[in-house]
Design an enzyme around this catalytic site. Structure first.
Site, PDB file in Angstrom:
ATOM      1  N   HIS A 124     -10.637   6.624   1.186  1.00  0.00           N
ATOM      2  CA  HIS A 124      -9.264   6.590   0.694  1.00  0.00           C
ATOM      3  C   HIS A 124      -9.130   5.506  -0.381  1.00  0.00           C
ATOM      4  CE1 HIS A 124      -9.546   3.553   3.877  1.00  0.00           C
ATOM      5  NE2 HIS A 124      -8.675   2.855   3.156  1.00  0.00           N
ATOM      6  N   CYS A 164      -2.275  -2.770   7.532  1.00  0.00           N
ATOM      7  CA  CYS A 164      -2.083  -3.663   6.387  1.00  0.00           C
ATOM      8  C   CYS A 164      -0.751  -4.406   6.416  1.00  0.00           C
ATOM      9  CB  CYS A 164      -2.271  -2.886   5.091  1.00  0.00           C
ATOM     10  SG  CYS A 164      -4.003  -2.368   4.924  1.00  0.00           S
ATOM     11  N   LYS A 204      -6.707  -5.249  -3.266  1.00  0.00           N
ATOM     12  CA  LYS A 204      -7.471  -5.761  -2.115  1.00  0.00           C
ATOM     13  C   LYS A 204      -8.452  -4.713  -1.607  1.00  0.00           C
ATOM     14  CE  LYS A 204      -3.836  -4.279   0.991  1.00  0.00           C
ATOM     15  NZ  LYS A 204      -4.639  -3.277   1.702  1.00  0.00           N
ATOM     16  N   ASP A 248      -4.501  -0.949  -1.873  1.00  0.00           N
ATOM     17  CA  ASP A 248      -5.855  -0.823  -1.365  1.00  0.00           C
ATOM     18  C   ASP A 248      -6.673  -0.290  -2.549  1.00  0.00           C
ATOM     19  OD1 ASP A 248      -6.729  -1.429   1.199  1.00  0.00           O
ATOM     20  OD2 ASP A 248      -6.887   0.662   1.812  1.00  0.00           O
ATOM     21  N   HIS A 257     -10.510   0.423  -3.218  1.00  0.00           N
ATOM     22  CA  HIS A 257     -11.887   0.405  -2.715  1.00  0.00           C
ATOM     23  C   HIS A 257     -12.883   0.978  -3.724  1.00  0.00           C
ATOM     24  CE1 HIS A 257     -10.513  -0.796   1.199  1.00  0.00           C
ATOM     25  NE2 HIS A 257      -9.806   0.304   1.397  1.00  0.00           N
ATOM     26  N   ASP A 261       0.790  -1.246   0.000  1.00  0.00           N
ATOM     27  CA  ASP A 261       0.000   0.000   0.000  1.00  0.00           C
ATOM     28  C   ASP A 261       0.821   1.294   0.000  1.00  0.00           C
ATOM     29  OD1 ASP A 261      -1.768  -2.060   0.353  1.00  0.00           O
ATOM     30  OD2 ASP A 261      -2.881  -1.135   1.993  1.00  0.00           O
TER      31      ASP A 261
HETATM   32  C1  VGL Z   1      -4.786   0.786   5.871  1.00  0.00           C
HETATM   33  C2  VGL Z   1      -6.187   1.791   7.361  1.00  0.00           C
HETATM   34  C3  VGL Z   1      -7.254   1.624   6.518  1.00  0.00           C
HETATM   35  C4  VGL Z   1      -3.406   0.325   5.528  1.00  0.00           C
HETATM   36  C5  VGL Z   1      -5.841   0.595   5.004  1.00  0.00           C
HETATM   37  O1  VGL Z   1      -3.040   0.300   4.354  1.00  0.00           O
HETATM   38  O2  VGL Z   1      -2.677  -0.007   6.461  1.00  0.00           O
HETATM   39  N1  VGL Z   1      -4.975   1.379   7.038  1.00  0.00           N
HETATM   40  N2  VGL Z   1      -7.064   1.017   5.353  1.00  0.00           N
END
Ligand code: VGL
Length: 182
Positions: A61, A127, A86, A46, A48, A8
């Site tokens: 985000h 993550c 993901k 990430d 979404h 990420d």
């Molecule tokens: C993450 C909080 C919410 C991460 C992803 O990448 O660690 N943290 N979504």
């Protein structure tokens, strides 16, 4: 066979993004310098949808296709062999890279005979931690590179707690210098 996993390293998790790790961008040069030591490099993202249950816990985000979901522009992308997406469903938290939906990360790595996974990226408490715990469960020798991961530290002590939890599960904490020296 060893592989590098970059978790990420996206604009939204770096300063200027929607859910920043305060030092998220500082790990970019460290990760760039590590890539040459690995025959295989995988990056998770990430990814979404616009509406997801995940956003009841977090600010919006890493929306699919948005600037915030792009990998940090400073990250060397020519040596990334595979991207694992993901958190792609509307009920999908997707903290762990092993929850990727475009590929089975476990299958992908095992098909390439990977037995050691070195984890870098953001965020240590979420993550990175979940990916590392899953990695151990799936039978990989699992390392987290201390100076190549960044935390959010929503509450004081969160980062240290995450490191203790990972170590307790069998994750080894190493430094980029140790890796470069073989
Ligand atoms: C993450 C909080 C919410 C991460 C992803 O990448 O660690 N943290 N979504």
């Amino acid at each position: 066979m060893k592989a590098l996993l970059i978790v990420d390293l996206q604009n939204d998790f770096c300063p200027g993004g929607a859910l920043p790790a305060p030092e998220g961008d500082m790990v970019v040069p460290v990760i760039n310098s590590l890539m040459h030591a690995f025959p295989l490099v995988v990056a998770s993202k990430d990814w979404h949808p616009d509406k997801t249950a995940h956003f009841s816990s977090w600010p919006k985000h890493c929306i699919q296709g948005s600037w915030g979901a792009e990998l940090h522009p400073g990250l060397r992308q020519d040596v990334i062999h595979q991207v694992a997406l993901k958190g792609t469903g509307d009920k999908d938290e997707g903290y762990s890279a092993f929850e990727a939906t475009n590929i089975s990360l476990e299958r992908y790595l095992k098909d390439l005979s990977v037995d050691r996974l070195y984890i870098t990226g953001i965020a240590i408490e979420y993550c990175v931690k979940e990916s590392a715990l899953d990695s151990v469960k799936k039978g990989f020798r699992t390392y987290v590179v201390r100076d190549a991961v960044a935390g959010v530290e929503l509450h004081e002590g969160d980062v240290e707690k995450a490191f203790r939890e990972m170590e307790h599960a069998g994750v080894k904490i190493v430094t980029s210098v140790e890796i470069s020296q073989g």
